[in-house]
Write a protein that holds these residues in place. Structure first.
Motif, PDB file in Angstrom:
ATOM      1  N   UNK A 148     -10.198  11.418  15.733  1.00  0.00           N
ATOM      2  CA  UNK A 148     -11.230  11.035  14.749  1.00  0.00           C
ATOM      3  C   UNK A 148     -10.646  10.750  13.367  1.00  0.00           C
ATOM      4  N   UNK A 149      -9.594  11.447  12.996  1.00  0.00           N
ATOM      5  CA  UNK A 149      -8.985  11.223  11.679  1.00  0.00           C
ATOM      6  C   UNK A 149      -8.228   9.900  11.586  1.00  0.00           C
ATOM      7  N   UNK A 150      -8.098   9.182  12.683  1.00  0.00           N
ATOM      8  CA  UNK A 150      -7.518   7.836  12.637  1.00  0.00           C
ATOM      9  C   UNK A 150      -8.562   6.785  12.250  1.00  0.00           C
ATOM     10  N   UNK A 151      -9.807   7.188  12.141  1.00  0.00           N
ATOM     11  CA  UNK A 151     -10.864   6.258  11.754  1.00  0.00           C
ATOM     12  C   UNK A 151     -10.598   5.693  10.363  1.00  0.00           C
ATOM     13  N   UNK A 152     -10.548   4.362  10.275  1.00  0.00           N
ATOM     14  CA  UNK A 152     -10.226   3.698   9.012  1.00  0.00           C
ATOM     15  C   UNK A 152     -10.304   2.186   9.226  1.00  0.00           C
ATOM     16  N   UNK A 153     -10.225   1.466   8.122  1.00  0.00           N
ATOM     17  CA  UNK A 153      -9.981   0.029   8.200  1.00  0.00           C
ATOM     18  C   UNK A 153      -8.469  -0.164   8.177  1.00  0.00           C
ATOM     19  N   UNK A 154      -7.964  -0.920   9.136  1.00  0.00           N
ATOM     20  CA  UNK A 154      -6.532  -1.138   9.269  1.00  0.00           C
ATOM     21  C   UNK A 154      -6.175  -2.532   8.772  1.00  0.00           C
ATOM     22  N   UNK A 155      -5.121  -2.598   7.977  1.00  0.00           N
ATOM     23  CA  UNK A 155      -4.663  -3.837   7.370  1.00  0.00           C
ATOM     24  C   UNK A 155      -3.190  -4.056   7.691  1.00  0.00           C
ATOM     25  N   UNK A 156      -2.799  -5.325   7.761  1.00  0.00           N
ATOM     26  CA  UNK A 156      -1.376  -5.631   7.850  1.00  0.00           C
ATOM     27  C   UNK A 156      -0.947  -6.321   6.559  1.00  0.00           C
ATOM     28  N   UNK A 157       0.324  -6.236   6.265  1.00  0.00           N
ATOM     29  CA  UNK A 157       0.826  -6.805   5.007  1.00  0.00           C
ATOM     30  C   UNK A 157       2.331  -6.965   5.081  1.00  0.00           C
ATOM     31  N   UNK A 158       2.801  -8.027   4.491  1.00  0.00           N
ATOM     32  CA  UNK A 158       4.228  -8.145   4.251  1.00  0.00           C
ATOM     33  C   UNK A 158       4.596  -7.216   3.104  1.00  0.00           C
ATOM     34  N   UNK A 159       5.722  -6.534   3.193  1.00  0.00           N
ATOM     35  CA  UNK A 159       6.136  -5.658   2.105  1.00  0.00           C
ATOM     36  C   UNK A 159       6.685  -6.453   0.921  1.00  0.00           C
ATOM     37  N   UNK A 160       6.768  -7.785   1.078  1.00  0.00           N
ATOM     38  CA  UNK A 160       7.241  -8.642  -0.013  1.00  0.00           C
ATOM     39  C   UNK A 160       6.092  -9.245  -0.810  1.00  0.00           C
ATOM     40  N   UNK A 161       5.041  -9.672  -0.113  1.00  0.00           N
ATOM     41  CA  UNK A 161       3.948 -10.380  -0.767  1.00  0.00           C
ATOM     42  C   UNK A 161       2.740  -9.468  -0.946  1.00  0.00           C
ATOM     43  N   UNK A 162       2.074  -9.618  -2.074  1.00  0.00           N
ATOM     44  CA  UNK A 162       0.931  -8.775  -2.381  1.00  0.00           C
ATOM     45  C   UNK A 162      -0.367  -9.445  -1.939  1.00  0.00           C
ATOM     46  N   UNK A 163      -0.465  -9.744  -0.661  1.00  0.00           N
ATOM     47  CA  UNK A 163      -1.664 -10.354  -0.102  1.00  0.00           C
ATOM     48  C   UNK A 163      -2.153  -9.514   1.064  1.00  0.00           C
ATOM     49  N   UNK A 164      -3.463  -9.359   1.140  1.00  0.00           N
ATOM     50  CA  UNK A 164      -4.084  -8.544   2.183  1.00  0.00           C
ATOM     51  C   UNK A 164      -5.028  -9.402   3.017  1.00  0.00           C
ATOM     52  N   UNK A 165      -5.147  -9.033   4.276  1.00  0.00           N
ATOM     53  CA  UNK A 165      -6.158  -9.648   5.122  1.00  0.00           C
ATOM     54  C   UNK A 165      -7.482  -8.926   4.941  1.00  0.00           C
ATOM     55  N   UNK A 166      -8.431  -9.244   5.823  1.00  0.00           N
ATOM     56  CA  UNK A 166      -9.764  -8.642   5.706  1.00  0.00           C
ATOM     57  C   UNK A 166      -9.826  -7.279   6.374  1.00  0.00           C
ATOM     58  N   UNK A 167      -8.828  -6.961   7.173  1.00  0.00           N
ATOM     59  CA  UNK A 167      -8.784  -5.679   7.853  1.00  0.00           C
ATOM     60  C   UNK A 167      -9.595  -5.678   9.136  1.00  0.00           C
ATOM     61  N   UNK A 168      -9.364  -4.652   9.949  1.00  0.00           N
ATOM     62  CA  UNK A 168     -10.134  -4.477  11.181  1.00  0.00           C
ATOM     63  C   UNK A 168     -10.513  -3.000  11.287  1.00  0.00           C
ATOM     64  N   UNK A 169     -11.775  -2.751  11.583  1.00  0.00           N
ATOM     65  CA  UNK A 169     -12.306  -1.386  11.600  1.00  0.00           C
ATOM     66  C   UNK A 169     -11.950  -0.694  12.906  1.00  0.00           C
ATOM     67  N   UNK A 170     -11.403   0.500  12.781  1.00  0.00           N
ATOM     68  CA  UNK A 170     -11.148   1.364  13.930  1.00  0.00           C
ATOM     69  C   UNK A 170     -11.979   2.630  13.748  1.00  0.00           C
ATOM     70  N   UNK A 171     -12.815   2.923  14.721  1.00  0.00           N
ATOM     71  CA  UNK A 171     -13.652   4.106  14.679  1.00  0.00           C
ATOM     72  C   UNK A 171     -13.391   4.935  15.928  1.00  0.00           C
ATOM     73  N   UNK A 172     -12.998   6.186  15.719  1.00  0.00           N
ATOM     74  CA  UNK A 172     -12.715   7.092  16.827  1.00  0.00           C
ATOM     75  C   UNK A 172     -13.788   8.182  16.823  1.00  0.00           C
ATOM     76  N   UNK A 173     -14.642   8.126  17.816  1.00  0.00           N
ATOM     77  CA  UNK A 173     -15.788   9.037  17.842  1.00  0.00           C
ATOM     78  C   UNK A 173     -16.314   9.168  19.263  1.00  0.00           C
ATOM     79  N   UNK A 174     -16.827  10.347  19.560  1.00  0.00           N
ATOM     80  CA  UNK A 174     -17.464  10.550  20.857  1.00  0.00           C
ATOM     81  C   UNK A 174     -18.966  10.315  20.759  1.00  0.00           C
TER      82      UNK A 174
END
Length: 113
Positions: A87-113
């Protein structure tokens, strides 16, 4: 310009698995160190894992042994295989180059019973 599109999130029960994908464009993906980040409600965004151009990897202690980061330079795509989700992995997950300061829209991960 740098574009990052995350996908693969969803709702999963504790102990389950998900595979996230990050499609990158607008820069030379193959020579960049890439990272997965996440942001849970009310918390700061944190680095989950990164992978260098040579394939070396690093993981946050909280996900070590459960998550696996990988990349396919031919497809300009990075992945995050997430197993034994909690459950503590629940978050919006983003990818990013460590060189460029640009973010995507993210993807929601929800861990729940």
């Amino acid at each position: 310009q740098v574009q990052l599109v995350e996908s693969g999130g969803g709702l999963v029960q504790p102990g389950g698995s998900l595979r996230l994908s990050c499609a990158a464009s607008g820069f030379t993906f193959s020579i960049n160190t890439m990272g997965w980040y996440r942001q849970a409600p009310g918390k700061q965004r944190e680095l989950v894992a990164f992978i260098t151009s040579g394939g070396n990897t690093h993981y946050a202690d909280s996900v070590k042994g459960r998550f696996t980061i990988s990349r396919d330079n031919a497809k300009n795509t990075m992945y995050l295989q997430m197993n034994s989700l909690k459950p503590e992995d629940t978050a919006v997950y983003y990818c990013k180059s460590l060189t460029y300061n640009s973010w995507g829209q993210g993807t929601q991960v929800t861990v729940s019973s």
